[in-house]
Design a protein around this motif. Structure first.
Motif, PDB file in Angstrom:
ATOM      1  N   ARG A  62     -12.254   3.011   5.689  1.00 22.75           N
ATOM      2  CA  ARG A  62     -13.540   3.185   5.027  1.00 22.75           C
ATOM      3  C   ARG A  62     -14.044   1.860   4.445  1.00 22.75           C
ATOM      4  O   ARG A  62     -13.399   1.267   3.587  1.00 22.75           O
ATOM      5  CB  ARG A  62     -13.416   4.207   3.901  1.00 22.75           C
ATOM      6  CG  ARG A  62     -14.756   4.565   3.244  1.00 22.75           C
ATOM      7  CD  ARG A  62     -14.564   5.519   2.081  1.00 22.75           C
ATOM      8  NE  ARG A  62     -13.864   6.725   2.510  1.00 22.75           N
ATOM      9  CZ  ARG A  62     -12.667   7.087   2.076  1.00 22.75           C
ATOM     10  NH1 ARG A  62     -12.031   6.322   1.189  1.00 22.75           N
ATOM     11  NH2 ARG A  62     -12.116   8.201   2.505  1.00 22.75           N
ATOM     12  N   PRO A  63     -15.235   1.394   4.899  1.00 30.58           N
ATOM     13  CA  PRO A  63     -15.827   0.191   4.294  1.00 30.58           C
ATOM     14  C   PRO A  63     -16.268   0.491   2.864  1.00 30.58           C
ATOM     15  O   PRO A  63     -16.891   1.523   2.611  1.00 30.58           O
ATOM     16  CB  PRO A  63     -17.037  -0.104   5.194  1.00 30.58           C
ATOM     17  CG  PRO A  63     -16.829   0.705   6.428  1.00 30.58           C
ATOM     18  CD  PRO A  63     -16.032   1.898   6.025  1.00 30.58           C
ATOM     19  N   GLU A  64     -15.943  -0.413   1.941  1.00 31.25           N
ATOM     20  CA  GLU A  64     -16.248  -0.163   0.540  1.00 31.25           C
ATOM     21  C   GLU A  64     -17.084  -1.256  -0.108  1.00 31.25           C
ATOM     22  O   GLU A  64     -17.606  -1.044  -1.205  1.00 31.25           O
ATOM     23  CB  GLU A  64     -14.946   0.020  -0.249  1.00 31.25           C
ATOM     24  CG  GLU A  64     -14.148   1.255   0.171  1.00 31.25           C
ATOM     25  CD  GLU A  64     -12.907   1.459  -0.673  1.00 31.25           C
ATOM     26  OE1 GLU A  64     -12.534   0.504  -1.393  1.00 31.25           O
ATOM     27  OE2 GLU A  64     -12.318   2.559  -0.622  1.00 31.25           O
ATOM     28  N   PRO A 177     -13.907  -9.750   3.237  1.00 31.91           N
ATOM     29  CA  PRO A 177     -13.847  -8.276   3.295  1.00 31.91           C
ATOM     30  C   PRO A 177     -12.517  -7.755   2.775  1.00 31.91           C
ATOM     31  O   PRO A 177     -11.491  -8.427   2.848  1.00 31.91           O
ATOM     32  CB  PRO A 177     -14.000  -8.000   4.799  1.00 31.91           C
ATOM     33  CG  PRO A 177     -13.511  -9.241   5.470  1.00 31.91           C
ATOM     34  CD  PRO A 177     -13.888 -10.373   4.571  1.00 31.91           C
ATOM     35  N   THR A 178     -12.567  -6.549   2.233  1.00 34.67           N
ATOM     36  CA  THR A 178     -11.338  -5.895   1.772  1.00 34.67           C
ATOM     37  C   THR A 178     -10.667  -5.104   2.891  1.00 34.67           C
ATOM     38  O   THR A 178      -9.484  -4.791   2.801  1.00 34.67           O
ATOM     39  CB  THR A 178     -11.632  -4.952   0.592  1.00 34.67           C
ATOM     40  OG1 THR A 178     -12.527  -3.911   1.023  1.00 34.67           O
ATOM     41  CG2 THR A 178     -12.271  -5.709  -0.560  1.00 34.67           C
ATOM     42  N   LEU A 179     -11.416  -4.753   3.923  1.00 35.39           N
ATOM     43  CA  LEU A 179     -10.830  -4.081   5.073  1.00 35.39           C
ATOM     44  C   LEU A 179      -9.838  -4.998   5.768  1.00 35.39           C
ATOM     45  O   LEU A 179     -10.056  -6.207   5.875  1.00 35.39           O
ATOM     46  CB  LEU A 179     -11.920  -3.675   6.070  1.00 35.39           C
ATOM     47  CG  LEU A 179     -12.730  -2.414   5.802  1.00 35.39           C
ATOM     48  CD1 LEU A 179     -13.807  -2.264   6.862  1.00 35.39           C
ATOM     49  CD2 LEU A 179     -11.852  -1.174   5.763  1.00 35.39           C
ATOM     50  N   SER A 180      -8.765  -4.436   6.289  1.00 36.78           N
ATOM     51  CA  SER A 180      -7.798  -5.220   7.041  1.00 36.78           C
ATOM     52  C   SER A 180      -8.414  -5.684   8.358  1.00 36.78           C
ATOM     53  O   SER A 180      -9.414  -5.134   8.835  1.00 36.78           O
ATOM     54  CB  SER A 180      -6.549  -4.384   7.332  1.00 36.78           C
ATOM     55  OG  SER A 180      -6.855  -3.341   8.250  1.00 36.78           O
ATOM     56  N   SER A 181      -7.805  -6.706   8.958  1.00 41.53           N
ATOM     57  CA  SER A 181      -8.288  -7.185  10.249  1.00 41.53           C
ATOM     58  C   SER A 181      -8.200  -6.085  11.307  1.00 41.53           C
ATOM     59  O   SER A 181      -9.054  -5.984  12.189  1.00 41.53           O
ATOM     60  CB  SER A 181      -7.482  -8.406  10.691  1.00 41.53           C
ATOM     61  OG  SER A 181      -6.109  -8.082  10.827  1.00 41.53           O
ATOM     62  N   THR A 182      -7.167  -5.233  11.212  1.00 40.26           N
ATOM     63  CA  THR A 182      -7.031  -4.131  12.167  1.00 40.26           C
ATOM     64  C   THR A 182      -8.190  -3.154  12.038  1.00 40.26           C
ATOM     65  O   THR A 182      -8.786  -2.740  13.049  1.00 40.26           O
ATOM     66  CB  THR A 182      -5.704  -3.393  11.937  1.00 40.26           C
ATOM     67  OG1 THR A 182      -4.622  -4.304  12.098  1.00 40.26           O
ATOM     68  CG2 THR A 182      -5.548  -2.235  12.916  1.00 40.26           C
ATOM     69  N   ALA A 183      -8.541  -2.775  10.806  1.00 42.25           N
ATOM     70  CA  ALA A 183      -9.645  -1.838  10.591  1.00 42.25           C
ATOM     71  C   ALA A 183     -10.962  -2.435  11.074  1.00 42.25           C
ATOM     72  O   ALA A 183     -11.792  -1.737  11.674  1.00 42.25           O
ATOM     73  CB  ALA A 183      -9.739  -1.475   9.111  1.00 42.25           C
ATOM     74  N   ARG A 184     -11.178  -3.718  10.825  1.00 40.58           N
ATOM     75  CA  ARG A 184     -12.420  -4.353  11.288  1.00 40.58           C
ATOM     76  C   ARG A 184     -12.491  -4.367  12.808  1.00 40.58           C
ATOM     77  O   ARG A 184     -13.568  -4.206  13.387  1.00 40.58           O
ATOM     78  CB  ARG A 184     -12.518  -5.773  10.739  1.00 40.58           C
ATOM     79  CG  ARG A 184     -12.631  -5.855   9.221  1.00 40.58           C
ATOM     80  CD  ARG A 184     -13.120  -7.219   8.780  1.00 40.58           C
ATOM     81  NE  ARG A 184     -12.340  -8.310   9.316  1.00 40.58           N
ATOM     82  CZ  ARG A 184     -11.279  -8.850   8.711  1.00 40.58           C
ATOM     83  NH1 ARG A 184     -10.863  -8.353   7.548  1.00 40.58           N
ATOM     84  NH2 ARG A 184     -10.630  -9.852   9.252  1.00 40.58           N
TER      85      ARG A 184
END
Length: 321
Positions: A62-64, A177-184
């Motif tokens: 989830r992008p926050e 970004p707070t999202l991990s590289s995998t999630a991105r």
């Protein structure tokens, strides 16, 4: 990311991205370029969706923050989508040597852009020397005459692709970004697929014009799963771990992998000039690596540190980009 894991990610990225040039050259003989690209990302998105279903939770996907949104757009729109669209289009009218030369401008462009955008992004003298030496090696590998044999429009498209990936990787670092590289990556590749399908329709490409023979299917499978899913997971993890300047040094190794792949799979010859170029690239890369790690870092990398640090490659904090 430990230095050994960084080197592993670097090797995986270089190997799989290097094979892209060989697979793309084969696939473009039977598939329209943007449709080929869209099919690649469709397959990559499916593989990543399955991976995310098993390994990532909803909260991890989830992008926050605004930085997360910028990171997804930079990943799917620039680094993955636009860069590959320009590469596939440019490779239609240029040789693989030209593509190698132009895309190897990426590390230099990344350093230049990072110097303006990122804090502490200014390169060192040895870093500049090693980078330029690596570029010289790529020119030797491709052959100096290659720069004169490509179509001007194709060269411009490839140059724009090199700019796109340089801007995108620096933007990823800047956005924090707070999202991990995998999630991105899980978000970015489907976005690139949608953009590629839209571009294919806008360009008037037709599925009827495609020939789905064994070569085309194998090429789509490779660039979809290998360099479209696995390689991007490793590449974006590398950017997060070591920064865009050092991560994009991988594009000095990619043409070398492509040359070996072309020799092994397509029967392309590898002459003395190519071997000399490999040596020049290796020298340039070694200078950059030595400058980045320093003497102590190099000793730890090969497991010869003192004071019980042989197995602790991350004993010192990573240097700021």
């Amino acid at each position: 990311m430990s230095r050994r894991r960084s080197l592993a990610a670097f090797a995986v990225t270089a190997l799989l991205f290097g094979g892209t040039f060989v697979a793309a050259k084969a696939g473009l003989e039977q598939l329209p370029p943007l449709l080929f690209l869209a099919l690649r990302f469709d397959l990559g998105a499916a593989v990543l969706a399955g991976y995310a279903a098993v390994r990532l939770s909803r909260s991890e996907l989830r992008p926050e923050t605004v930085g997360d949104v910028i990171g997804i757009l930079a990943t799917g729109g620039l680094v993955v989508g636009l860069t590959n669209a320009l590469l596939f289009l440019g490779q239609q009218t240029t040789t693989s040597g030209v593509a190698a030369i132009v895309f190897s401008l990426n590390p230099i462009l990344t350093v230049a852009i990072a110097a303006w955008v990122l804090p502490n992004g200014r390169p060192t003298f040895l870093g500049v020397v090693g980078t330029l030496l690596g570029l010289a090696g790529i020119v030797v590998v491709a052959g100096p005459e290659a720069a004169l044999t490509g179509d001007a429009g194709g060269v411009l498209l490839l140059a724009a692709g090199a700019v796109s990936i340089a801007v995108g990787t620096v933007l990823l670092r800047w956005a924090e970004p707070t999202l991990s590289s995998t999630a991105r990556t899980v978000w970015g590749v489907p976005l690139a697929a949608l953009l590629s399908h839209a571009a294919s329709v806008a360009a008037g490409e037709s599925v009827a014009a495609a020939t789905f023979g064994p070569t085309a299917l194998l090429a789509v499978a490779y660039v979809g799963v290998g360099s479209g899913a696995v390689a991007y997971l490793a590449y974006f993890a590398l950017i997060d771990g070591v920064g865009p300047q050092r991560a994009n040094l991988v594009f000095y190794v990619v043409p070398l992998v492509s040359t070996v792949g072309g020799w092994a799979l397509l029967g392309e010859s590898v002459g003395t000039t190519t071997l000399v170029g490999f040596g020049v690239v290796a020298a340039g890369f070694s200078i950059v690596l030595a400058d980045d790690l320093g003497a102590d870092g190099l000793r730890r990398l090969v497991g010869r540190g003192s004071g019980g640090t042989e197995n602790a490659p991350d004993a010192d904090p990573p240097r700021a980009d």
